[in-house]
Design a protein around this motif. Structure first.
Motif, mmCIF file in Angstrom:
data_model
loop_
_atom_site.group_PDB
_atom_site.id
_atom_site.type_symbol
_atom_site.label_atom_id
_atom_site.label_comp_id
_atom_site.label_asym_id
_atom_site.label_seq_id
_atom_site.Cartn_x
_atom_site.Cartn_y
_atom_site.Cartn_z
ATOM 1 N N PRO A 13 -18.598 3.596 15.670
ATOM 2 C CA PRO A 13 -17.693 2.445 15.702
ATOM 3 C C PRO A 13 -18.385 1.094 15.623
ATOM 4 N N SER A 14 -19.688 1.026 15.956
ATOM 5 C CA SER A 14 -20.382 -0.264 15.882
ATOM 6 C C SER A 14 -20.749 -0.641 14.456
ATOM 7 N N ALA A 15 -20.603 0.284 13.515
ATOM 8 C CA ALA A 15 -20.939 0.029 12.106
ATOM 9 C C ALA A 15 -19.678 -0.398 11.355
ATOM 10 N N LEU A 21 -11.872 -4.848 9.306
ATOM 11 C CA LEU A 21 -11.227 -5.149 10.592
ATOM 12 C C LEU A 21 -10.176 -6.248 10.458
ATOM 13 N N SER A 22 -10.395 -7.182 9.537
ATOM 14 C CA SER A 22 -9.454 -8.299 9.404
ATOM 15 C C SER A 22 -8.085 -7.846 8.926
ATOM 16 N N ARG A 81 -16.876 -0.899 19.149
ATOM 17 C CA ARG A 81 -17.331 -1.799 18.089
ATOM 18 C C ARG A 81 -18.223 -2.911 18.631
ATOM 19 N N GLY A 82 -18.272 -3.080 19.954
ATOM 20 C CA GLY A 82 -19.159 -4.068 20.562
ATOM 21 C C GLY A 82 -18.474 -5.327 21.029
ATOM 22 N N PHE A 83 -17.175 -5.468 20.751
ATOM 23 C CA PHE A 83 -16.467 -6.679 21.152
ATOM 24 C C PHE A 83 -14.981 -6.387 21.264
ATOM 25 N N VAL A 84 -14.288 -7.317 21.912
ATOM 26 C CA VAL A 84 -12.835 -7.267 21.992
ATOM 27 C C VAL A 84 -12.335 -8.686 22.221
ATOM 28 N N LEU A 85 -11.178 -9.008 21.656
ATOM 29 C CA LEU A 85 -10.529 -10.298 21.881
ATOM 30 C C LEU A 85 -9.289 -10.053 22.731
ATOM 31 N N VAL A 175 -20.710 -10.404 13.419
ATOM 32 C CA VAL A 175 -21.157 -9.473 12.388
ATOM 33 C C VAL A 175 -21.866 -8.311 13.073
ATOM 34 N N SER A 176 -21.673 -7.131 12.547
ATOM 35 C CA SER A 176 -22.241 -5.930 13.136
ATOM 36 C C SER A 176 -23.736 -5.823 12.854
ATOM 37 N N GLY A 177 -24.537 -5.730 13.920
ATOM 38 C CA GLY A 177 -25.964 -5.507 13.741
ATOM 39 C C GLY A 177 -26.248 -4.163 13.094
#
Length: 357
Positions: A13-15, A21-22, A81-85, A175-177
């Protein structure tokens, strides 16, 4: 601990890609009525109690109705994914102090707040206090309106709360590392291994009180199947100002430029137009962040204004030894802070307009 790197693409999911996603809202957590009511009540009580921000704990302000919210934020940062809003707070109704209190309480449930400047402030502000640009070496990135390069911060987690948006621009960009690494591996496989080797980073520029000019860290870590990134090429290039630092090789320079170019390519970043009350939680090891250039409203009270938290999040994430700014964190625990810190929520919710002038 297994740190073997076979230079294969990283999946999971981090990739992610921003253009994919938009087209969805899966990365936005909408508060329900019970969660919003509990956060507002906790924020009002926090503001009334006025505890010391350095010693207050999550146990002092339990969030039972928000257990699902806190759990989802933690899951997305640690293994998603590493984040959430998080969206749905009505900050314009109850003002900056209560909004800051809500933000701080949420932060306590997701980590331990860290000092962000020489005063030891654990709640900081992203707001333009001057008309400097990043070309000026005295400019503070959080206090100017320029577009920022993609980078990682000095913490495990960086969080932002939007109090007021810009007149134009000012989108938060992630942006995804993992995706950047995969693209480097696909395009220039002979350079990818360099990302796992130690690099010299400019410590003095980040902290004038640092005990050394530089520290070392890889850009990528792969331990027990967990991939992490730590980026900010400007700090690697400025470390070249110190004569004791080994000169970068042509291959190292090439991979740094390639990393930055890929991060900015259309389709990879995700731009978020912050709304008042939005809260973004980001694990620095999973994604890099920046923002687009912006134009402020002419009235000072309507300037783009974000609150920022840096958190330590000790959940046992496997990293190669010395990864990221761990040496900086250890130094911060020992350093003496310059007087003037703001450790009560009422004063901490107001920007220090002496910064960045």
């Amino acid at each position: 601990m297994s740190t073997t790197v076979d230079l294969s693409p990283i999946s999971g999911p981090s990739a992610w890609r921003g253009d994919e996603l938009s087209r969805s809202t899966e990365w936005i957590y909408l508060l329900n009525d019970a969660e919003r009511a509990e956060l507002e009540a906790a924020g009002r009580r926090f503001a009334a109690d006025d505890p010391d921000l350095r010693t207050v704990t999550a146990a002092d302000y339990p969030l039972d109705a928000c257990a699902g919210l806190i759990g989802e934020c933690a899951r997305q940062m640690d293994s998603g994914r590493g984040f959430v809003l998080v969206r749905g707070l009505r900050t314009e109704e109850y003002g900056d102090t209560v909004a800051a209190a809500i933000f701080y309480v949420m932060g306590l449930h997701l980590g331990t707040p860290m000092a962000q400047n020489q005063h030891g402030d654990v709640l900081d502000h992203v707001i333009a206090t001057s008309d400097k640009t990043l070309d000026d070496p005295t400019a503070l990135p959080s206090r100017v309106r320029d577009r920022l390069p993609f980078h990682s911060d000095s913490s495990d987690v960086v969080a932002l709360m939007c109090l007021r948006g810009a007149r134009a621009g000012g989108a938060s960009s992630l942006v995804s590392g993992t995706t950047i690494y995969n693209e480097i591996l696909r395009r220039r496989p002979g350079l990818a291994h360099l990302l796992f080797e130690p690099w010299h980073w400019d410590w003095r520029r980040q902290d004038p009180d640092a005990p050394a000019d530089t520290y070392t860290s890889p850009i990528c870590s792969y331990v027990d199947g967990i991939f992490s990134t730590y980026a900010g090429s400007s700090m690697i290039f400025s470390a070249q100002d110190y004569p004791e630092v080994p000169r970068l090789t042509p291959e190292q320079i090439e991979v740094l430029h390639l990393f930055d170019e890929i991060a900015q390519e259309p389709g990879l970043p995700l731009d978020m137009d912050f709304q008042p009350g939005d809260v973004q939680w980001l694990l620095n090891y999973a994604a890099l962040h920046s923002r687009t250039e912006y134009v402020d409203h002419p009235e000072p009270e309507r300037r783009r204004h974000l609150l920022r938290l840096w958190l330590r999040r000790d959940v046992g994430r496997p990293l190669v030894p010395g990864f990221g700014k761990n040496v900086v964190k250890a130094h911060d625990e020992e350093k003496t802070w310059v007087p003037g810190g703001r450790f009560r929520i009422g004063e901490a919710a107001v920007p220090n307009y002496d910064w960045g002038l």
